[in-house]
Design a protein around this motif. Structure first.
Motif, PDB file in Angstrom:
ATOM      1  N   ARG A 296      36.798  41.462  40.127  1.00 38.02           N
ATOM      2  CA  ARG A 296      37.972  40.930  39.436  1.00 38.02           C
ATOM      3  C   ARG A 296      38.316  39.541  39.958  1.00 38.02           C
TER       4      ARG A 296
ATOM      5  N   ARG B  26      35.909  36.981  38.713  1.00 41.58           N
ATOM      6  CA  ARG B  26      36.144  36.724  37.288  1.00 41.58           C
ATOM      7  C   ARG B  26      37.342  35.796  37.105  1.00 41.58           C
ATOM      8  N   GLN B  27      38.430  36.081  37.836  1.00 40.38           N
ATOM      9  CA  GLN B  27      39.621  35.249  37.713  1.00 40.38           C
ATOM     10  C   GLN B  27      39.365  33.838  38.226  1.00 40.38           C
TER      11      GLN B  27
ATOM     12  N   HIS C 254      43.975  48.855  41.900  1.00 37.51           N
ATOM     13  CA  HIS C 254      44.304  47.787  42.847  1.00 37.51           C
ATOM     14  C   HIS C 254      45.359  48.180  43.874  1.00 37.51           C
TER      15      HIS C 254
ATOM     16  N   GLU D   7      39.965  46.515  33.787  1.00 39.87           N
ATOM     17  CA  GLU D   7      39.531  45.198  33.318  1.00 39.87           C
ATOM     18  C   GLU D   7      38.100  45.196  32.812  1.00 39.87           C
TER      19      GLU D   7
ATOM     20  N   GLU E 216      34.834  49.746  35.667  1.00 32.85           N
ATOM     21  CA  GLU E 216      36.008  50.401  36.237  1.00 32.85           C
ATOM     22  C   GLU E 216      36.285  51.721  35.515  1.00 32.85           C
TER      23      GLU E 216
ATOM     24  N   THR F  75      45.028  44.656  29.827  1.00 33.53           N
ATOM     25  CA  THR F  75      44.570  43.405  30.432  1.00 33.53           C
ATOM     26  C   THR F  75      43.737  42.657  29.401  1.00 33.53           C
TER      27      THR F  75
END
Length: 531
Positions: free
Chosen positions: A53, A56-57, A173, A219, A223, A253
């Protein structure tokens, strides 16, 4: 309580939080050993996916835009469907949500809704007492013994034909620092899921009631696949039939909106549907584009499901789900009744009716409400326009959603009132969350973590992507934010002297997050160490 298979004795999970005697029935040695097994088998993979994640962000922050995955085109283009939907979930026209608080559970089960989503996540503040008390409450709801007596002596019991129970564990998370395995904190998701299935899965399965789950904050398909592995392992360990645990995934998301086929495919043996988690989805849009000054959103009140990027997301979800034989659930109506003002209350109910009419006419199979009084309002609309149990036959062949549609900028304006409301909502919600309340009525709307996240993310973007102006051309700057925060903190202190410390604590946290150079991922992560 399910009896696990005989296992090789290993060190069970360790409890660090303060407990009461009644918690011992939940935190049994066998239950803690079950949790430890889940952690050792799956936590490393969870951490890998959280690291993915962040990567990716980072790409989004560098200018990349979300898109459909080329490596999964065969899944999107293939001819496949999900497993048959169980009888108990074939009519979900109205669902009610709320925290795992005892009185709330009883009222929700009695509300007339088809489904009650008992929430360990966005509408709950995860104090250790709240989480374990919630497990006790759900155990009692499952075995039929739940009751509650108010301080005034009013008795609450579950009536005949209650709503079907669906549980939302925390997202991947979120940690649970009060339970550790081998010196590492457990995932809140595995704690919530593990304790619930250990104590209730066999009884629910015997009654053809699951257990059923809502899965939040996903996301990517990987997952979802991890959840499938976790549920399969739990079914095997507890001697349950394969795929008896069923799931509905919240598409809340922006990255997940590009992988709806893939998420359904990863869970195809147990998934029942997808849900338009609209408030978290708006927050995710803000967070995904936190470095993109050309994709700011206007006042929250202007970001309705009719704006292009949200309308496209909703219609794509319906089309995707119905193509695969899964339900497409609508989003939350956050309004709550306005007592003492009939005109204002009717105006609020009219907004709910219009929203539910939009959903049912678009092809959704059901919807969410946050208050029992809204159940008949939403049901009346769905009963009129959806006389059958669902709308799986509405294929929406007219929908053609591209990458551009899902990320289209949203026009609108920023008003002083919208800015001030964001400060107030973010502050008051954070103070309540730190005080152990995760679901807070503010100005006749039921605010939870998702709506508070929208408020604080918008403040950050408006202040860091300036210079911006209000509709009256006055500048939006940090001096104005600091003044508004001080004003609302003072009002919060004055309204409840016993609450003053929480008000100051929340104000300090909100100030830090808003002034920071980067938009923090989650308010609840930043606040958890102070809970």
């Amino acid at each position: 309580m399910a009896v696990p298979k005989e296992r090789v004795l290993t060190q069970p999970a360790q409890v660090h939080g303060a407990t009461r005697p009644e918690h011992d029935a939940i935190l049994t040695p066998d239950a803690l050993a079950f949790l430890a097994d889940l952690h050792r088998r799956f936590d490393a993979r969870r951490l890998e996916l959280l690291a993915a994640r962040k990567l990716r962000q980072a790409r989004f922050d560098a200018g990349e835009l979300p898109d459909f995955r080329p490596d999964t085109a065969a899944i999107r283009e293939g001819q496949w469907t999900v497993a048959p939907i169980p009888a108990a979930l074939r009519d979900r026209r109205v669902e009610i949500t709320g925290p795992v608080e005892r009185k709330m559970i009883i009222n929700a089960l009695n509300s007339g809704a088809k489904v009650f989503m008992a929430d360990f996540e966005d509408s709950s503040a995860p104090t250790f007492a709240n989480q374990i008390d919630g497990q006790i409450n759900l155990r009692d709801a499952v075995n039929g013994s739940i009751e509650y007596v108010s301080p005034e002596g009013k008795q609450y019991r579950v009536k005949q034909n209650p709503a079907v129970l669906v549980v939302r564990p925390r997202g991947w998370h979120l940690p649970e620092r009060h339970i550790s395995v081998d010196g590492e904190p457990m995932a809140g998701a595995l704690v919530d899921f593990g304790l619930y299935v250990f104590h209730n899965a066999r009884q629910l399965q015997a009654r053809d009631l699951g257990p059923y789950f809502y899965l939040p904050k996903l996301e990517a398909m990987e997952e979802a696949a991890l959840w499938d592995e976790v549920m399969s392992a739990a079914e095997s360990e507890l001697d349950l039939p394969p795929d008896c645990m069923k799931a509905t995934v919240l598409i809340e998301t922006l990255p997940a909106a590009f992988q709806m086929h893939e998420i359904l495919h990863a869970l195809r043996g147990r998934i029942v549907g997808l849900n338009c988690g609209r408030w978290d989805y708006i927050f995710s849009y803000l967070k995904t584009f936190r470095a993109h000054g050309d994709r700011l959103l206007p006042d929250r009140g202007q970001v309705l499901m009719t704006v292009p990027f949200l309308k496209s997301y909703s219609e794509l979800l319906i089309q995707t789900c119905h193509r695969r034989g899964a339900f497409a659930m609508g989003g939350m109506a956050a309004q709550i009744p306005i007592k003492g003002d009939e005109a204002a209350n009717e105006a609020a109910l009219a907004k709910v009716r219009a929203d539910k009419l939009r959903e049912v006419q678009a092809g959704h199979d059901g919807t969410w409400v946050a208050h029992p009084a809204l159940v008949p309002v939403a049901q009346e609309v769905f009963d009129q326009y959806m006389p059958s149990p669902n709308q799986l036959g509405v294929v929406r062949a007219d929908v053609c959603v591209t990458r551009h549609h899902l990320i289209a900028p949203c026009s609108g304006s920023i008003s002083r009132a919208g800015f001030d409301n964001n400060v107030e909502v973010a502050l008051r919600y954070t103070a309540s969350w730190l005080d152990g309340q995760g679901c807070v009525p503010i100005h006749h709307l039921m605010e939870d973590a998702a709506t508070a996240e929208i408020a604080r993310a918008q403040l950050w973007q408006w202040l860091h992507h300036g210079p911006l102006e209000f509709t009256d051309h006055a500048p939006i700057d940090f001096a104005l934010f600091d003044h508004a925060l001080a004003k609302h903190t003072h009002r919060l202190r004055e309204s409840n002297a016993a609450y003053a410390a929480r008000a100051d604590q929340a104000a300090a946290l909100l100030s830090t997050l808003t002034h920071a150079d980067h938009l923090g991922d989650f308010l609840t992560l930043a606040a958890y160490t102070q809970l």
